[in-house]
Design a protein around this motif. Structure first.
Motif, PDB file in Angstrom:
ATOM      1  N   ARG A 181       2.925   0.471   9.704  1.00 35.17           N
ATOM      2  CA  ARG A 181       3.068   1.828   9.172  1.00 35.17           C
ATOM      3  C   ARG A 181       1.847   2.676   9.498  1.00 35.17           C
ATOM      4  O   ARG A 181       1.968   3.835   9.850  1.00 35.17           O
ATOM      5  N   ASN A 182       0.660   2.107   9.339  1.00 32.05           N
ATOM      6  CA  ASN A 182      -0.574   2.837   9.550  1.00 32.05           C
ATOM      7  C   ASN A 182      -1.400   2.153  10.630  1.00 32.05           C
ATOM      8  O   ASN A 182      -1.211   0.971  10.928  1.00 32.05           O
ATOM      9  N   LYS A 183      -2.325   2.886  11.168  1.00 30.10           N
ATOM     10  CA  LYS A 183      -3.194   2.332  12.206  1.00 30.10           C
ATOM     11  C   LYS A 183      -4.452   1.735  11.574  1.00 30.10           C
ATOM     12  O   LYS A 183      -5.576   2.043  11.963  1.00 30.10           O
ATOM     13  N   ASP A 184      -4.265   0.900  10.580  1.00 34.00           N
ATOM     14  CA  ASP A 184      -5.406   0.306   9.891  1.00 34.00           C
ATOM     15  C   ASP A 184      -5.481  -1.200  10.108  1.00 34.00           C
ATOM     16  O   ASP A 184      -6.224  -1.889   9.416  1.00 34.00           O
ATOM     17  N   TYR A 185      -4.699  -1.723  11.050  1.00 34.94           N
ATOM     18  CA  TYR A 185      -4.737  -3.138  11.403  1.00 34.94           C
ATOM     19  C   TYR A 185      -4.522  -4.032  10.185  1.00 34.94           C
ATOM     20  O   TYR A 185      -5.300  -4.936   9.892  1.00 34.94           O
ATOM     21  N   ARG A 186      -3.464  -3.760   9.460  1.00 28.08           N
ATOM     22  CA  ARG A 186      -3.142  -4.598   8.302  1.00 28.08           C
ATOM     23  C   ARG A 186      -2.559  -5.928   8.763  1.00 28.08           C
ATOM     24  O   ARG A 186      -2.152  -6.097   9.901  1.00 28.08           O
ATOM     25  N   TRP A 187      -2.497  -6.864   7.809  1.00 27.78           N
ATOM     26  CA  TRP A 187      -1.966  -8.199   8.089  1.00 27.78           C
ATOM     27  C   TRP A 187      -0.655  -8.383   7.357  1.00 27.78           C
ATOM     28  O   TRP A 187      -0.402  -7.764   6.318  1.00 27.78           O
ATOM     29  N   ARG A 188       0.208  -9.246   7.917  1.00 30.46           N
ATOM     30  CA  ARG A 188       1.490  -9.528   7.286  1.00 30.46           C
ATOM     31  C   ARG A 188       1.617 -11.030   7.016  1.00 30.46           C
ATOM     32  O   ARG A 188       1.318 -11.854   7.873  1.00 30.46           O
ATOM     33  N   CYS A 189       2.037 -11.356   5.798  1.00 30.90           N
ATOM     34  CA  CYS A 189       2.212 -12.753   5.417  1.00 30.90           C
ATOM     35  C   CYS A 189       3.489 -13.299   6.071  1.00 30.90           C
ATOM     36  O   CYS A 189       4.540 -12.656   6.030  1.00 30.90           O
ATOM     37  N   ARG A 190       3.384 -14.491   6.646  1.00 33.50           N
ATOM     38  CA  ARG A 190       4.560 -15.093   7.291  1.00 33.50           C
ATOM     39  C   ARG A 190       5.638 -15.451   6.270  1.00 33.50           C
ATOM     40  O   ARG A 190       6.826 -15.448   6.575  1.00 33.50           O
ATOM     41  N   GLY A 191       5.211 -15.778   5.028  1.00 32.51           N
ATOM     42  CA  GLY A 191       6.179 -16.198   4.024  1.00 32.51           C
ATOM     43  C   GLY A 191       6.943 -15.042   3.416  1.00 32.51           C
ATOM     44  O   GLY A 191       8.158 -14.911   3.598  1.00 32.51           O
ATOM     45  N   CYS A 192       6.224 -14.151   2.693  1.00 30.53           N
ATOM     46  CA  CYS A 192       6.887 -13.058   1.973  1.00 30.53           C
ATOM     47  C   CYS A 192       6.994 -11.780   2.793  1.00 30.53           C
ATOM     48  O   CYS A 192       7.607 -10.807   2.342  1.00 30.53           O
ATOM     49  N   LYS A 193       6.381 -11.756   3.971  1.00 29.00           N
ATOM     50  CA  LYS A 193       6.428 -10.613   4.880  1.00 29.00           C
ATOM     51  C   LYS A 193       5.701  -9.387   4.339  1.00 29.00           C
ATOM     52  O   LYS A 193       5.839  -8.288   4.877  1.00 29.00           O
ATOM     53  N   ALA A 194       4.949  -9.563   3.251  1.00 31.19           N
ATOM     54  CA  ALA A 194       4.212  -8.431   2.698  1.00 31.19           C
ATOM     55  C   ALA A 194       3.010  -8.110   3.571  1.00 31.19           C
ATOM     56  O   ALA A 194       2.377  -9.006   4.123  1.00 31.19           O
ATOM     57  N   MET A 195       2.691  -6.834   3.666  1.00 30.97           N
ATOM     58  CA  MET A 195       1.546  -6.405   4.458  1.00 30.97           C
ATOM     59  C   MET A 195       0.370  -6.160   3.527  1.00 30.97           C
ATOM     60  O   MET A 195       0.530  -5.667   2.415  1.00 30.97           O
ATOM     61  N   TYR A 196      -0.806  -6.498   4.005  1.00 37.39           N
ATOM     62  CA  TYR A 196      -1.980  -6.372   3.155  1.00 37.39           C
ATOM     63  C   TYR A 196      -3.231  -6.230   4.017  1.00 37.39           C
ATOM     64  O   TYR A 196      -3.213  -6.443   5.233  1.00 37.39           O
ATOM     65  N   THR A 197      -4.323  -5.856   3.353  1.00 40.49           N
ATOM     66  CA  THR A 197      -5.632  -5.782   3.995  1.00 40.49           C
ATOM     67  C   THR A 197      -6.619  -6.523   3.109  1.00 40.49           C
ATOM     68  O   THR A 197      -6.253  -7.065   2.063  1.00 40.49           O
ATOM     69  N   VAL A 198      -7.877  -6.513   3.495  1.00 37.86           N
ATOM     70  CA  VAL A 198      -8.905  -7.170   2.688  1.00 37.86           C
ATOM     71  C   VAL A 198      -9.110  -6.431   1.364  1.00 37.86           C
ATOM     72  O   VAL A 198      -9.730  -6.958   0.446  1.00 37.86           O
ATOM     73  N   ARG A 199      -8.596  -5.210   1.254  1.00 33.80           N
ATOM     74  CA  ARG A 199      -8.743  -4.448   0.016  1.00 33.80           C
ATOM     75  C   ARG A 199      -7.632  -4.738  -0.981  1.00 33.80           C
ATOM     76  O   ARG A 199      -7.740  -4.378  -2.154  1.00 33.80           O
ATOM     77  N   THR A 200      -6.557  -5.350  -0.555  1.00 32.17           N
ATOM     78  CA  THR A 200      -5.410  -5.589  -1.428  1.00 32.17           C
ATOM     79  C   THR A 200      -5.806  -6.477  -2.615  1.00 32.17           C
ATOM     80  O   THR A 200      -6.440  -7.510  -2.443  1.00 32.17           O
ATOM     81  N   GLY A 201      -5.423  -6.036  -3.812  1.00 33.61           N
ATOM     82  CA  GLY A 201      -5.743  -6.788  -5.015  1.00 33.61           C
ATOM     83  C   GLY A 201      -7.130  -6.552  -5.546  1.00 33.61           C
ATOM     84  O   GLY A 201      -7.545  -7.191  -6.510  1.00 33.61           O
ATOM     85  N   THR A 202      -7.874  -5.635  -4.933  1.00 32.02           N
ATOM     86  CA  THR A 202      -9.228  -5.298  -5.368  1.00 32.02           C
ATOM     87  C   THR A 202      -9.238  -3.862  -5.886  1.00 32.02           C
ATOM     88  O   THR A 202      -8.283  -3.112  -5.681  1.00 32.02           O
TER      89      THR A 202
END
Length: 275
Positions: free
Chosen positions: A10-31
């Motif tokens: 969605r964004n050009k922020d180089y997010r990561w996607r979990c292989r299991g739940c397919k959710a996208m996240y960054t190092v900031r997620t959950g912080t």
């Protein structure tokens, strides 16, 4: 998981996607930094100042130095203070000094029926282990039952409790193997001669809070007072380390404690979380 390097993200922020739940996240997620639009340098600077300033760091000062709005600065520091709160901390041991302080402004209306009183003051119970950590609890009412419950929640049964002569502490020694000693402040007794019975340690902790409120924050509402106490508690408990180590400890303690703007504004009244 794999990095999203193509237009599929969605964004050009180089997010990561979990292989299991397919959710996208960054190092900031959950912080506390999740979904923030402020530059990272603002957060790093604010965390450093909040952790290293002995008497606190105000939102107005942050807004001036980082050239952001006061509203943004206030919310950044509010998130940081929320993250500095401890969840199920270890109980205090050894000799524990207990005292209370009333935080608030001077009386604004000196009516004969309300002389010397103010509705703005709020009680804070402080418990400090000599040579160890401190615990704070904002209280709506200072009663023997409330005080006893809070102390038993935060102090081990083997502790020795030291207080002043206030009536609410009269029966507190029954639940602790170390017993209960007290000084008579009303008689200007601050240390029992020839003993180590005093409450000077907790008085020193309270002086830092009072100087921070008078010189840095100036005004703190009842609803947000517990978060300010989180900040002062964290700095006292990390007083034996240098600023670098304290900032690292603050970042680790903030992990997983995100506070949204709606939660911050629409928080329940203070009575819901305070004795």
């Amino acid at each position: 998981m794999y990095q999203m390097m193509t237009g599929e993200a969605r964004n050009k922020d180089y997010r990561w996607r979990c292989r299991g739940c397919k959710a996208m996240y960054t190092v900031r997620t959950g912080t506390p930094l999740e979904e923030t639009r402020l530059p990272l340098r603002v957060w790093v600077f604010a965390i450093w100042k909040a952790a290293s300033g002995k008497k606190g760091y105000s939102a107005l000062q942050l807004s001036r130095e980082m050239e952001i709005t006061h509203k943004s600065a206030l919310f950044v520091l509010r998130r940081i203070r929320h993250g500095l709160g401890e969840v199920n901390p270890p109980k205090l041991t050894g000799t524990v000094e207990v005292d209370e302080v009333y935080i608030g402004g001077r009386p604004r209306y000196r009516h004969p029926s309300n002389r010397g009183k103010t509705l703005d003051k709020m009680a804070v119970l402080g418990m400090v282990q000599r040579g160890g950590d401190v615990r704070f609890r904002a209280m709506n009412r200072v009663t023997a039952g409330n005080v006893n419950r809070v102390i038993q929640e935060n102090a081990d049964g083997s502790c020795r409790i030291i207080t002043d002569e206030l009536n609410v502490y009269r029966r507190i020694g029954r639940g602790f193997a170390g017993g209960h000693d007290y000084v008579k402040h009303g008689a200007r007794e601050y240390v029992k001669p020839g003993t180590d019975i005093h409450s000077n340690t907790i008085e020193g902790v309270f002086s830092l809070i009072q100087r921070g409120l008078m010189g840095t924050f100036h005004s703190v509402t009842r609803k947000h007072l517990p978060n300010y106490l989180n900040e002062f508690q964290f700095r006292w408990n990390t007083r034996y380390v240098n600023d670098d180590e304290r900032v690292q400890a603050a970042i680790k303690q903030m992990d997983g404690k995100r506070l949204t703007y709606r939660e911050s504004v629409d928080a329940p009244p203070y009575e819901a979380a305070i004795w």
